[in-house]
Design a protein around this motif. Structure first.
Motif, PDB file in Angstrom:
ATOM      1  N   ALA A 318     123.179  48.635  59.089  1.00 42.87           N
ATOM      2  CA  ALA A 318     123.397  49.732  60.359  1.00 42.87           C
ATOM      3  C   ALA A 318     124.668  49.212  60.989  1.00 42.87           C
ATOM      4  N   ASP A 373     124.314  54.847  61.603  1.00 40.12           N
ATOM      5  CA  ASP A 373     122.936  54.421  60.375  1.00 40.12           C
ATOM      6  C   ASP A 373     122.361  55.737  60.066  1.00 40.12           C
ATOM      7  N   ARG A 376     124.897  57.212  57.635  1.00 44.57           N
ATOM      8  CA  ARG A 376     124.975  56.591  56.309  1.00 44.57           C
ATOM      9  C   ARG A 376     123.740  56.997  55.796  1.00 44.57           C
TER      10      ARG A 376
END
Length: 404
Positions: A318, A373, A376
Protein backbone atom coordinates in the motif's frame (compact mmCIF):
# COMPACT_ATOMS: atom_id res chain seq x y z
CA UNK A 1 3.14 6.97 -40.95
CA UNK A 2 2.44 5.95 -37.32
CA UNK A 3 1.92 8.46 -34.54
CA UNK A 4 5.28 7.49 -33.01
CA UNK A 5 7.18 7.84 -36.31
CA UNK A 6 5.50 11.15 -37.00
CA UNK A 7 6.41 12.43 -33.53
CA UNK A 8 10.00 11.33 -33.99
CA UNK A 9 10.15 13.13 -37.33
CA UNK A 10 9.09 16.33 -35.58
CA UNK A 11 11.65 15.76 -32.81
CA UNK A 12 8.92 15.37 -30.19
CA UNK A 13 8.69 12.81 -27.39
CA UNK A 14 6.55 9.79 -28.05
CA UNK A 15 5.16 6.99 -25.98
CA UNK A 16 7.67 4.65 -27.54
CA UNK A 17 9.73 5.41 -24.45
CA UNK A 18 7.60 3.51 -22.02
CA UNK A 19 7.58 3.86 -18.27
CA UNK A 20 9.00 1.03 -16.22
CA UNK A 21 6.45 -1.66 -15.31
CA UNK A 22 5.52 -1.70 -11.63
CA UNK A 23 7.31 -5.03 -11.19
CA UNK A 24 10.60 -3.44 -12.33
CA UNK A 25 10.33 -0.29 -10.21
CA UNK A 26 12.76 0.19 -7.36
CA UNK A 27 11.04 -0.11 -4.00
CA UNK A 28 12.95 2.55 -2.04
CA UNK A 29 11.87 5.67 -4.02
CA UNK A 30 8.21 4.65 -3.91
CA UNK A 31 8.33 3.91 -0.17
CA UNK A 32 10.07 7.24 0.40
CA UNK A 33 7.39 9.15 -1.50
CA UNK A 34 4.64 7.35 0.38
CA UNK A 35 6.21 8.18 3.74
CA UNK A 36 6.96 11.74 2.69
CA UNK A 37 3.25 12.31 2.08
CA UNK A 38 2.58 11.39 5.72
CA UNK A 39 5.05 14.03 6.89
CA UNK A 40 3.52 16.63 4.59
CA UNK A 41 -0.05 15.82 5.67
CA UNK A 42 0.70 16.12 9.39
CA UNK A 43 2.72 19.31 8.97
CA UNK A 44 0.01 20.96 6.86
CA UNK A 45 -2.75 20.01 9.29
CA UNK A 46 -0.71 21.29 12.25
CA UNK A 47 0.06 24.59 10.53
CA UNK A 48 -3.59 25.01 9.51
CA UNK A 49 -4.44 24.84 13.21
CA UNK A 50 -1.82 27.48 13.95
CA UNK A 51 -2.91 29.91 11.22
CA UNK A 52 -6.68 29.52 11.36
CA UNK A 53 -6.74 29.58 15.15
CA UNK A 54 -5.49 33.16 15.11
CA UNK A 55 -3.53 32.68 18.32
CA UNK A 56 -0.75 30.28 17.43
CA UNK A 57 -0.63 26.69 18.57
CA UNK A 58 -3.18 25.67 21.19
CA UNK A 59 -0.73 23.93 23.59
CA UNK A 60 -3.71 22.82 25.63
CA UNK A 61 -2.37 19.91 27.65
CA UNK A 62 0.51 17.44 27.36
CA UNK A 63 -0.71 15.84 24.13
CA UNK A 64 -0.76 19.18 22.34
CA UNK A 65 2.66 20.09 23.71
CA UNK A 66 4.06 16.72 22.61
CA UNK A 67 2.50 17.01 19.14
CA UNK A 68 3.89 20.51 18.58
CA UNK A 69 7.35 19.49 19.78
CA UNK A 70 7.41 16.37 17.61
CA UNK A 71 6.35 18.35 14.55
CA UNK A 72 9.22 20.79 15.06
CA UNK A 73 11.77 18.03 15.59
CA UNK A 74 10.65 15.50 12.98
CA UNK A 75 8.13 17.11 10.63
CA UNK A 76 8.32 20.80 9.76
CA UNK A 77 10.88 21.55 7.05
CA UNK A 78 11.91 17.89 7.05
CA UNK A 79 9.40 16.44 4.57
CA UNK A 80 9.64 18.78 1.59
CA UNK A 81 13.48 18.49 1.26
CA UNK A 82 13.02 14.76 0.79
CA UNK A 83 10.24 15.45 -1.74
CA UNK A 84 12.48 17.85 -3.70
CA UNK A 85 15.39 15.39 -3.61
CA UNK A 86 13.11 12.62 -4.88
CA UNK A 87 11.94 14.89 -7.69
CA UNK A 88 15.56 15.48 -8.69
CA UNK A 89 16.23 11.76 -8.43
CA UNK A 90 13.28 10.96 -10.68
CA UNK A 91 14.13 13.61 -13.28
CA UNK A 92 17.72 12.37 -13.42
CA UNK A 93 16.42 8.80 -13.84
CA UNK A 94 14.41 9.89 -16.89
CA UNK A 95 17.48 11.60 -18.32
CA UNK A 96 19.77 8.62 -17.74
CA UNK A 97 17.23 6.10 -19.01
CA UNK A 98 16.47 7.99 -22.21
CA UNK A 99 20.15 8.57 -22.94
CA UNK A 100 20.78 4.85 -22.38
CA UNK A 101 18.11 4.21 -25.03
CA UNK A 102 20.24 6.21 -27.47
CA UNK A 103 18.21 9.43 -27.38
CA UNK A 104 20.15 12.60 -28.18
CA UNK A 105 20.35 15.37 -25.58
CA UNK A 106 18.11 17.86 -27.50
CA UNK A 107 15.33 15.23 -27.56
CA UNK A 108 15.70 14.53 -23.84
CA UNK A 109 15.81 18.24 -23.04
CA UNK A 110 12.55 18.84 -24.92
CA UNK A 111 10.97 15.91 -23.09
CA UNK A 112 11.97 17.18 -19.65
CA UNK A 113 10.98 20.77 -20.37
CA UNK A 114 7.64 19.70 -21.75
CA UNK A 115 7.10 17.75 -18.53
CA UNK A 116 8.08 20.85 -16.58
CA UNK A 117 5.59 23.06 -18.43
CA UNK A 118 2.74 20.69 -17.64
CA UNK A 119 3.80 20.50 -14.01
CA UNK A 120 3.51 24.29 -13.90
CA UNK A 121 0.04 24.09 -15.45
CA UNK A 122 -1.09 21.47 -12.93
CA UNK A 123 0.39 23.45 -10.07
CA UNK A 124 -1.29 26.69 -11.10
CA UNK A 125 -4.65 24.94 -11.35
CA UNK A 126 -4.02 23.34 -7.96
CA UNK A 127 -3.35 26.77 -6.44
CA UNK A 128 -6.36 28.42 -8.04
CA UNK A 129 -8.82 25.70 -7.08
CA UNK A 130 -7.56 24.20 -3.84
CA UNK A 131 -4.40 25.09 -1.97
CA UNK A 132 -2.07 28.05 -1.46
CA UNK A 133 1.04 25.95 -0.69
CA UNK A 134 1.43 24.16 -4.02
CA UNK A 135 4.84 22.66 -4.79
CA UNK A 136 4.03 21.04 -8.14
CA UNK A 137 4.48 24.32 -10.05
CA UNK A 138 7.75 24.90 -8.18
CA UNK A 139 9.12 21.60 -9.44
CA UNK A 140 7.87 22.40 -12.91
CA UNK A 141 9.85 25.65 -12.86
CA UNK A 142 12.93 23.76 -11.68
CA UNK A 143 12.54 21.32 -14.58
CA UNK A 144 12.34 24.26 -16.98
CA UNK A 145 15.19 26.30 -15.52
CA UNK A 146 17.67 23.66 -14.38
CA UNK A 147 17.50 20.95 -17.04
CA UNK A 148 21.03 21.76 -18.20
CA UNK A 149 22.33 20.92 -14.73
CA UNK A 150 21.64 17.26 -15.49
CA UNK A 151 24.72 17.28 -17.74
CA UNK A 152 27.08 18.94 -15.27
CA UNK A 153 29.98 17.13 -13.71
CA UNK A 154 29.52 16.01 -10.13
CA UNK A 155 31.88 18.69 -8.89
CA UNK A 156 30.08 21.54 -10.61
CA UNK A 157 26.69 20.11 -9.66
CA UNK A 158 27.53 20.00 -5.94
CA UNK A 159 29.20 23.43 -6.04
CA UNK A 160 25.98 24.92 -7.41
CA UNK A 161 23.95 22.93 -4.90
CA UNK A 162 25.77 24.30 -1.86
CA UNK A 163 25.71 27.83 -3.25
CA UNK A 164 21.93 27.56 -3.47
CA UNK A 165 21.89 26.10 0.04
CA UNK A 166 23.70 29.11 1.48
CA UNK A 167 21.90 31.89 -0.37
CA UNK A 168 18.48 30.31 -0.75
CA UNK A 169 18.02 29.18 2.83
CA UNK A 170 19.03 32.57 4.26
CA UNK A 171 16.69 34.44 1.92
CA UNK A 172 13.83 32.09 2.70
CA UNK A 173 14.35 32.26 6.46
CA UNK A 174 14.25 36.05 6.57
CA UNK A 175 11.39 36.60 4.12
CA UNK A 176 9.18 33.76 5.33
CA UNK A 177 9.51 34.86 8.96
CA UNK A 178 8.21 38.29 7.99
CA UNK A 179 5.40 36.88 5.83
CA UNK A 180 4.32 34.32 8.43
CA UNK A 181 4.09 37.00 11.12
CA UNK A 182 1.92 39.09 8.82
CA UNK A 183 -0.26 36.07 8.01
CA UNK A 184 -0.81 35.34 11.70
CA UNK A 185 -1.87 38.92 12.36
CA UNK A 186 -4.58 38.70 9.69
CA UNK A 187 -5.70 35.10 10.34
CA UNK A 188 -9.17 34.15 11.40
CA UNK A 189 -11.13 36.38 9.03
CA UNK A 190 -14.69 35.09 9.17
CA UNK A 191 -15.91 36.78 5.96
CA UNK A 192 -13.62 34.74 3.73
CA UNK A 193 -15.38 33.19 0.73
CA UNK A 194 -14.20 30.68 -1.86
CA UNK A 195 -13.73 33.44 -4.44
CA UNK A 196 -11.81 35.76 -2.14
CA UNK A 197 -9.72 32.84 -0.95
CA UNK A 198 -8.87 31.93 -4.55
CA UNK A 199 -8.00 35.55 -5.28
CA UNK A 200 -5.68 35.63 -2.26
CA UNK A 201 -3.99 32.38 -3.32
CA UNK A 202 -3.34 33.73 -6.80
CA UNK A 203 -2.20 37.09 -5.45
CA UNK A 204 0.55 35.59 -3.29
CA UNK A 205 1.69 33.18 -6.01
CA UNK A 206 4.24 35.55 -7.66
CA UNK A 207 6.02 35.83 -4.32
CA UNK A 208 5.50 32.27 -3.18
CA UNK A 209 6.91 30.51 -6.25
CA UNK A 210 10.39 32.10 -6.24
CA UNK A 211 10.58 31.79 -2.45
CA UNK A 212 9.93 28.05 -2.62
CA UNK A 213 12.18 27.66 -5.64
CA UNK A 214 15.26 29.05 -3.88
CA UNK A 215 15.03 26.44 -1.11
CA UNK A 216 14.19 23.55 -3.44
CA UNK A 217 17.17 23.76 -5.80
CA UNK A 218 19.67 22.39 -3.26
CA UNK A 219 17.82 19.13 -2.48
CA UNK A 220 16.87 18.80 -6.16
CA UNK A 221 20.53 18.85 -7.19
CA UNK A 222 21.49 16.46 -4.39
CA UNK A 223 18.78 14.13 -5.72
CA UNK A 224 20.33 14.32 -9.19
CA UNK A 225 23.73 13.43 -7.70
CA UNK A 226 22.19 10.50 -5.79
CA UNK A 227 20.46 9.18 -8.93
CA UNK A 228 23.78 9.02 -10.77
CA UNK A 229 24.96 6.62 -8.07
CA UNK A 230 21.64 4.75 -7.92
CA UNK A 231 21.57 5.17 -4.15
CA UNK A 232 17.88 4.29 -3.95
CA UNK A 233 17.78 1.87 -6.88
CA UNK A 234 20.67 -0.22 -5.58
CA UNK A 235 20.84 0.61 -1.86
CA UNK A 236 22.57 -2.67 -1.01
CA UNK A 237 25.69 -1.35 -2.79
CA UNK A 238 25.85 1.77 -0.62
CA UNK A 239 25.12 0.53 2.89
CA UNK A 240 27.96 2.37 4.73
CA UNK A 241 27.02 5.72 3.16
CA UNK A 242 23.30 5.21 3.75
CA UNK A 243 23.89 4.30 7.39
CA UNK A 244 25.96 7.44 7.96
CA UNK A 245 23.38 9.65 6.27
CA UNK A 246 20.56 8.04 8.25
CA UNK A 247 22.23 8.48 11.64
CA UNK A 248 23.76 11.89 11.12
CA UNK A 249 20.90 13.27 9.03
CA UNK A 250 18.08 12.43 11.41
CA UNK A 251 20.22 13.24 14.45
CA UNK A 252 21.17 16.64 13.06
CA UNK A 253 17.54 17.42 12.29
CA UNK A 254 16.44 16.58 15.84
CA UNK A 255 19.18 18.66 17.48
CA UNK A 256 18.65 21.54 15.06
CA UNK A 257 14.91 21.43 15.67
CA UNK A 258 15.18 22.00 19.42
CA UNK A 259 15.41 25.86 19.26
CA UNK A 260 12.39 26.05 16.94
CA UNK A 261 10.49 23.66 19.19
CA UNK A 262 11.14 25.96 22.16
CA UNK A 263 9.82 28.91 20.15
CA UNK A 264 6.72 26.99 19.03
CA UNK A 265 6.04 25.85 22.60
CA UNK A 266 6.21 29.49 23.78
CA UNK A 267 9.08 28.56 26.11
CA UNK A 268 11.39 30.97 24.30
CA UNK A 269 10.09 34.42 23.35
CA UNK A 270 12.57 35.16 20.57
CA UNK A 271 12.74 38.58 18.96
CA UNK A 272 12.35 39.03 15.19
CA UNK A 273 16.05 38.72 14.34
CA UNK A 274 16.57 35.79 16.70
CA UNK A 275 13.43 34.09 15.41
CA UNK A 276 14.71 34.36 11.83
CA UNK A 277 18.07 32.90 12.89
CA UNK A 278 16.36 30.05 14.74
CA UNK A 279 14.20 29.33 11.70
CA UNK A 280 17.28 29.36 9.46
CA UNK A 281 18.95 26.73 11.66
CA UNK A 282 15.72 24.73 11.59
CA UNK A 283 15.65 24.96 7.80
CA UNK A 284 19.30 23.98 7.27
CA UNK A 285 19.08 20.98 9.59
CA UNK A 286 15.79 20.04 7.95
CA UNK A 287 17.67 19.27 4.74
CA UNK A 288 19.79 16.80 6.70
CA UNK A 289 16.61 15.29 8.14
CA UNK A 290 15.03 14.84 4.72
CA UNK A 291 18.11 13.10 3.38
CA UNK A 292 18.28 11.03 6.57
CA UNK A 293 14.68 9.87 6.15
CA UNK A 294 15.40 8.82 2.56
CA UNK A 295 18.45 6.87 3.74
CA UNK A 296 16.46 5.14 6.51
CA UNK A 297 13.83 4.07 3.99
CA UNK A 298 16.51 2.84 1.59
CA UNK A 299 17.97 0.67 4.38
CA UNK A 300 14.51 -0.72 5.12
CA UNK A 301 14.09 -1.44 1.41
CA UNK A 302 17.31 -3.50 1.43
CA UNK A 303 15.70 -5.88 3.93
CA UNK A 304 12.41 -5.94 2.04
CA UNK A 305 14.14 -6.60 -1.27
CA UNK A 306 15.36 -9.92 0.13
CA UNK A 307 11.78 -11.13 0.35
CA UNK A 308 9.54 -12.18 -2.54
CA UNK A 309 6.90 -9.61 -3.44
CA UNK A 310 4.10 -11.72 -1.99
CA UNK A 311 5.86 -11.87 1.40
CA UNK A 312 6.36 -8.13 1.82
CA UNK A 313 2.89 -7.73 3.28
CA UNK A 314 -0.07 -5.47 2.49
CA UNK A 315 1.35 -2.43 4.31
CA UNK A 316 4.46 -2.31 2.14
CA UNK A 317 2.36 -2.80 -0.99
CA UNK A 318 0.00 0.00 0.00
CA UNK A 319 2.85 2.42 0.81
CA UNK A 320 4.57 1.64 -2.48
CA UNK A 321 1.29 2.16 -4.33
CA UNK A 322 0.96 5.55 -2.64
CA UNK A 323 4.47 6.50 -3.69
CA UNK A 324 3.81 5.43 -7.28
CA UNK A 325 0.78 7.77 -7.26
CA UNK A 326 2.33 10.51 -5.13
CA UNK A 327 1.03 13.47 -7.14
CA UNK A 328 -2.52 12.09 -7.15
CA UNK A 329 -2.34 11.50 -3.38
CA UNK A 330 -0.87 14.95 -2.80
CA UNK A 331 -3.76 16.52 -4.71
CA UNK A 332 -6.26 14.38 -2.78
CA UNK A 333 -4.85 15.80 0.44
CA UNK A 334 -5.58 19.28 -0.87
CA UNK A 335 -9.17 18.29 -1.62
CA UNK A 336 -9.51 17.18 2.00
CA UNK A 337 -8.06 20.45 3.31
CA UNK A 338 -10.42 22.43 1.07
CA UNK A 339 -13.37 20.58 2.60
CA UNK A 340 -12.44 20.67 6.28
CA UNK A 341 -10.32 23.79 6.89
CA UNK A 342 -11.72 27.03 5.34
CA UNK A 343 -14.44 28.97 7.20
CA UNK A 344 -16.69 28.82 4.13
CA UNK A 345 -16.51 24.97 4.24
CA UNK A 346 -16.53 22.88 7.42
CA UNK A 347 -14.13 25.32 9.07
CA UNK A 348 -12.95 22.94 11.78
CA UNK A 349 -9.36 24.23 11.92
CA UNK A 350 -9.76 26.67 14.84
CA UNK A 351 -11.68 24.08 16.90
CA UNK A 352 -8.87 21.54 16.79
CA UNK A 353 -6.13 21.16 19.33
CA UNK A 354 -2.57 20.59 18.13
CA UNK A 355 -2.71 16.82 18.70
CA UNK A 356 -6.12 16.63 17.02
CA UNK A 357 -4.76 18.48 13.99
CA UNK A 358 -1.87 16.02 13.68
CA UNK A 359 -4.34 13.14 14.02
CA UNK A 360 -6.42 14.70 11.24
CA UNK A 361 -3.33 14.80 9.03
CA UNK A 362 -2.65 11.13 9.72
CA UNK A 363 -6.26 10.29 8.92
CA UNK A 364 -6.17 12.16 5.61
CA UNK A 365 -2.92 10.43 4.66
CA UNK A 366 -4.34 7.00 5.57
CA UNK A 367 -7.35 7.68 3.35
CA UNK A 368 -5.06 8.40 0.39
CA UNK A 369 -3.09 5.22 1.10
CA UNK A 370 -6.28 3.17 1.02
CA UNK A 371 -7.38 4.80 -2.24
CA UNK A 372 -3.96 4.32 -3.87
CA UNK A 373 -3.88 0.68 -2.86
CA UNK A 374 -7.38 0.22 -4.23
CA UNK A 375 -6.16 1.63 -7.56
CA UNK A 376 -3.29 -0.86 -7.54
CA UNK A 377 -5.56 -3.79 -6.79
CA UNK A 378 -7.96 -2.69 -9.52
CA UNK A 379 -5.14 -2.79 -12.05
CA UNK A 380 -4.59 0.95 -12.55
CA UNK A 381 -0.83 1.40 -13.01
CA UNK A 382 -1.00 5.16 -12.38
CA UNK A 383 -3.18 7.65 -10.61
CA UNK A 384 -5.20 10.18 -12.62
CA UNK A 385 -2.63 12.95 -12.13
CA UNK A 386 0.26 10.71 -13.20
CA UNK A 387 -1.72 9.48 -16.22
CA UNK A 388 -2.52 13.07 -17.26
CA UNK A 389 1.08 14.24 -16.88
CA UNK A 390 2.40 11.33 -18.91
CA UNK A 391 -0.20 11.82 -21.66
CA UNK A 392 0.62 15.53 -21.90
CA UNK A 393 4.36 14.83 -21.89
CA UNK A 394 4.48 11.96 -24.36
CA UNK A 395 1.24 12.40 -26.28
CA UNK A 396 -1.35 9.83 -27.25
CA UNK A 397 -0.17 6.18 -27.27
CA UNK A 398 0.83 4.95 -30.69
CA UNK A 399 -1.46 2.48 -32.42
CA UNK A 400 -0.40 -1.17 -32.60
CA UNK A 401 1.45 -2.19 -35.75
CA UNK A 402 -0.98 -2.81 -38.59
CA UNK A 403 -3.86 -1.04 -36.89
CA UNK A 404 -6.06 1.28 -38.91
Amino acid sequence: MSHETDAAARGEPSTGSAALPATQRSLAPDLARGFMLLVIATVHAHLFRDVTGGGGFSLDGPLDVAATALMALFGENRGYPMFAALFGYGLAQIHLRRRAEGREWPWVRRLLRRRGRWLVVIGLAHTALLFYGDIIAVYGLIALLFTAFLRMSDRRLLAHAFAWLAAGSLCYAVVSELLFSAAESTAGAGDLTWLTDMAMRLAILPGFLPLMLVISVFPFLVGVWAARRRLLDEPERHLPLLRRVAVWGVGTAVVGGVPQALVNLAVWDAGPVTAAAVFWVHLITGYAGGFGYAAVIALIAVRLNRRPDERRGPVVGALAATGQRSMTCYLMQSVAWAVVVPPYALGIGPALGDAQAVALGIGVWLATVVIADAMRRAGFRRGPAEWFLRRMTYGRPSAPAGAG
